[in-house]
Design a protein around this motif. Sequence first.
Motif, PDB file in Angstrom:
ATOM      1  N   ASN B   5      33.785  24.027  57.252  1.00 37.30           N
ATOM      2  CA  ASN B   5      33.040  24.262  56.016  1.00 37.30           C
ATOM      3  C   ASN B   5      33.978  24.788  54.922  1.00 37.30           C
ATOM      4  O   ASN B   5      35.149  25.043  55.169  1.00 37.30           O
ATOM      5  CB  ASN B   5      31.860  25.216  56.266  1.00 37.30           C
ATOM      6  N   ARG B   6      33.405  24.941  53.726  1.00 36.48           N
ATOM      7  CA  ARG B   6      34.224  25.329  52.566  1.00 36.48           C
ATOM      8  C   ARG B   6      34.992  26.630  52.796  1.00 36.48           C
ATOM      9  O   ARG B   6      36.156  26.750  52.409  1.00 36.48           O
ATOM     10  CB  ARG B   6      33.327  25.464  51.336  1.00 36.48           C
ATOM     11  N   HIS B  10      38.941  27.061  52.661  1.00 39.71           N
ATOM     12  CA  HIS B  10      39.489  28.060  51.741  1.00 39.71           C
ATOM     13  C   HIS B  10      40.480  28.951  52.482  1.00 39.71           C
ATOM     14  O   HIS B  10      41.615  29.171  52.039  1.00 39.71           O
ATOM     15  CB  HIS B  10      38.326  28.884  51.179  1.00 39.71           C
ATOM     16  N   GLN B  11      40.054  29.409  53.633  1.00 42.35           N
ATOM     17  CA  GLN B  11      40.871  30.265  54.474  1.00 42.35           C
ATOM     18  C   GLN B  11      42.191  29.588  54.834  1.00 42.35           C
ATOM     19  O   GLN B  11      43.272  30.161  54.724  1.00 42.35           O
ATOM     20  CB  GLN B  11      40.081  30.585  55.756  1.00 42.35           C
ATOM     21  N   GLY B  17      49.382  30.127  52.173  1.00 40.30           N
ATOM     22  CA  GLY B  17      50.019  30.637  50.972  1.00 40.30           C
ATOM     23  C   GLY B  17      49.720  29.817  49.732  1.00 40.30           C
ATOM     24  O   GLY B  17      50.456  29.862  48.750  1.00 40.30           O
ATOM     25  N   LEU B  18      48.633  29.046  49.774  1.00 40.55           N
ATOM     26  CA  LEU B  18      48.283  28.186  48.637  1.00 40.55           C
ATOM     27  C   LEU B  18      47.039  28.713  47.939  1.00 40.55           C
ATOM     28  O   LEU B  18      46.139  29.261  48.586  1.00 40.55           O
ATOM     29  CB  LEU B  18      48.014  26.758  49.127  1.00 40.55           C
ATOM     30  N   ARG B  19      46.963  28.548  46.635  1.00 36.25           N
ATOM     31  CA  ARG B  19      45.787  28.923  45.890  1.00 36.25           C
ATOM     32  C   ARG B  19      44.656  27.952  46.227  1.00 36.25           C
ATOM     33  O   ARG B  19      44.867  26.732  46.198  1.00 36.25           O
ATOM     34  CB  ARG B  19      46.095  28.877  44.396  1.00 36.25           C
ATOM     35  N   ALA B  20      43.500  28.490  46.563  1.00 40.02           N
ATOM     36  CA  ALA B  20      42.406  27.641  47.033  1.00 40.02           C
ATOM     37  C   ALA B  20      41.525  27.175  45.877  1.00 40.02           C
ATOM     38  O   ALA B  20      40.509  27.795  45.571  1.00 40.02           O
ATOM     39  CB  ALA B  20      41.574  28.397  48.064  1.00 40.02           C
ATOM     40  N   THR B  21      41.927  26.091  45.242  1.00 39.36           N
ATOM     41  CA  THR B  21      41.116  25.559  44.140  1.00 39.36           C
ATOM     42  C   THR B  21      40.048  24.616  44.686  1.00 39.36           C
ATOM     43  O   THR B  21      40.134  24.164  45.831  1.00 39.36           O
ATOM     44  CB  THR B  21      41.997  24.779  43.152  1.00 39.36           C
ATOM     45  N   GLN B  22      39.041  24.337  43.855  1.00 33.98           N
ATOM     46  CA  GLN B  22      37.998  23.386  44.225  1.00 33.98           C
ATOM     47  C   GLN B  22      38.618  22.065  44.661  1.00 33.98           C
ATOM     48  O   GLN B  22      38.235  21.475  45.670  1.00 33.98           O
ATOM     49  CB  GLN B  22      37.070  23.111  43.019  1.00 33.98           C
ATOM     50  N   ILE B  25      40.408  22.174  48.043  1.00 29.95           N
ATOM     51  CA  ILE B  25      39.450  22.247  49.144  1.00 29.95           C
ATOM     52  C   ILE B  25      38.883  20.857  49.431  1.00 29.95           C
ATOM     53  O   ILE B  25      38.840  20.412  50.580  1.00 29.95           O
ATOM     54  CB  ILE B  25      38.327  23.260  48.814  1.00 29.95           C
ATOM     55  N   ALA B  26      38.521  20.143  48.351  1.00 29.62           N
ATOM     56  CA  ALA B  26      37.961  18.799  48.526  1.00 29.62           C
ATOM     57  C   ALA B  26      38.990  17.849  49.127  1.00 29.62           C
ATOM     58  O   ALA B  26      38.673  17.016  49.983  1.00 29.62           O
ATOM     59  CB  ALA B  26      37.475  18.264  47.178  1.00 29.62           C
ATOM     60  N   ILE B  27      40.245  17.973  48.686  1.00 28.43           N
ATOM     61  CA  ILE B  27      41.311  17.089  49.169  1.00 28.43           C
ATOM     62  C   ILE B  27      41.606  17.354  50.643  1.00 28.43           C
ATOM     63  O   ILE B  27      41.731  16.425  51.449  1.00 28.43           O
ATOM     64  CB  ILE B  27      42.582  17.250  48.304  1.00 28.43           C
ATOM     65  N   LEU B  28      41.672  18.635  51.003  1.00 26.28           N
ATOM     66  CA  LEU B  28      41.933  18.984  52.404  1.00 26.28           C
ATOM     67  C   LEU B  28      40.798  18.489  53.297  1.00 26.28           C
ATOM     68  O   LEU B  28      41.038  17.934  54.381  1.00 26.28           O
ATOM     69  CB  LEU B  28      42.094  20.499  52.538  1.00 26.28           C
ATOM     70  N   GLU B  29      39.573  18.632  52.810  1.00 31.10           N
ATOM     71  CA  GLU B  29      38.418  18.155  53.569  1.00 31.10           C
ATOM     72  C   GLU B  29      38.515  16.648  53.810  1.00 31.10           C
ATOM     73  O   GLU B  29      38.316  16.163  54.929  1.00 31.10           O
ATOM     74  CB  GLU B  29      37.122  18.490  52.834  1.00 31.10           C
TER      75      GLU B  29
END
Lengths: 150, 150
Positions: B5-6, B10-11, B17-22, B25-29
Amino acid sequence: MPAPNRDQLHQRLTDAGLRATQQRIAILEALLVLPGHPTAEQVFRSVRPANPTVSLGTVYKALDSFVAAGLLKRVADADGTRRRYDTDCSNHHHLFCQETQEIIDYCDPKLDQLLQEFFASRGFDNFQPHSFSLHISGNKLDTRKDVKPR
Amino acid sequence: MPAPNRDQLHQRLTDAGLRATQQRIAILEALLVLPGHPTAEQVFRSVRPANPTVSLGTVYKALDSFVAAGLLKRVADADGTRRRYDTDCSNHHHLFCQETQEIIDYCDPKLDQLLQEFFASRGFDNFQPHSFSLHISGNKLDTRKDVKPR
DNA sequence: TTCAGTGCAAACCGTTTGCACTAGA
DNA sequence: TCTAGTGCAAACGGTTTGCACTGAA
């Protein structure tokens, strides 16, 4: 690999069903002489001095027809940005030198046998394999010298 | 792989060590959900509908930083024209399906052991290997179903 | 003589870059 | 607030293509 003379190169092209032009002879010669699986650009630069009118487009077209005729195999380089060409069309493995970017052929019947035996007993559900190629990344110790299996 | 999940995504980003932008998050998903090691373009198309402002450039930049952070590995596809991304960063092997162009992960400790033993006794002159990856080309029998080692 | 192959330049496509703007910490 | 990340558009580099010309068979 002893570089074949013009007649032998000519023969090789006609045997493969290709018209033996000056350009193709020079390109095939460069492929056989250049170490480490050259790129189209490297072939071009190697051919140019003795054949100043050969264009890069012609090199690409020649490489394509060589691949289609089975004279050559396309190989992806380590970072997948450009194509390399391999004059050895038999099944074999590759060493990738990270420092020099060379791709070195590695033939090993013992390794082939080992893999064949291993996958004879261990197959896949829903996948029919037909060729195996081991990619070995590492570094040459002396970048000017050749690599040999021991 | 159950899609995290989001919060978990994010975690994962902040842990790396990366900034968790919207966008990230979508790209990693998308990377975790898409089968067969997607291209940047495939990630972009997968992310776009729910995030219409995400640009292809951002996808490339995010993929680069994921690779730099060790979240992802770059993989060259069979013909070496585009890059694919692998969310499994451990050492493993790949099946290349020629029909679907999928790249399928193949982990096999027995195979690793076999290779390790083989190359312990058989080294190279002038080459220090540090990683081995077997590329197995073939075809899925049913392109809609998954592949499993047997 | 004929058509496959060549040379050139423009197009192509995946990827990278520069820069002003935005939003995560 | 401050700076890493974003979005856009332009640049880039390797490869392909279109087309008139040339030379191998």
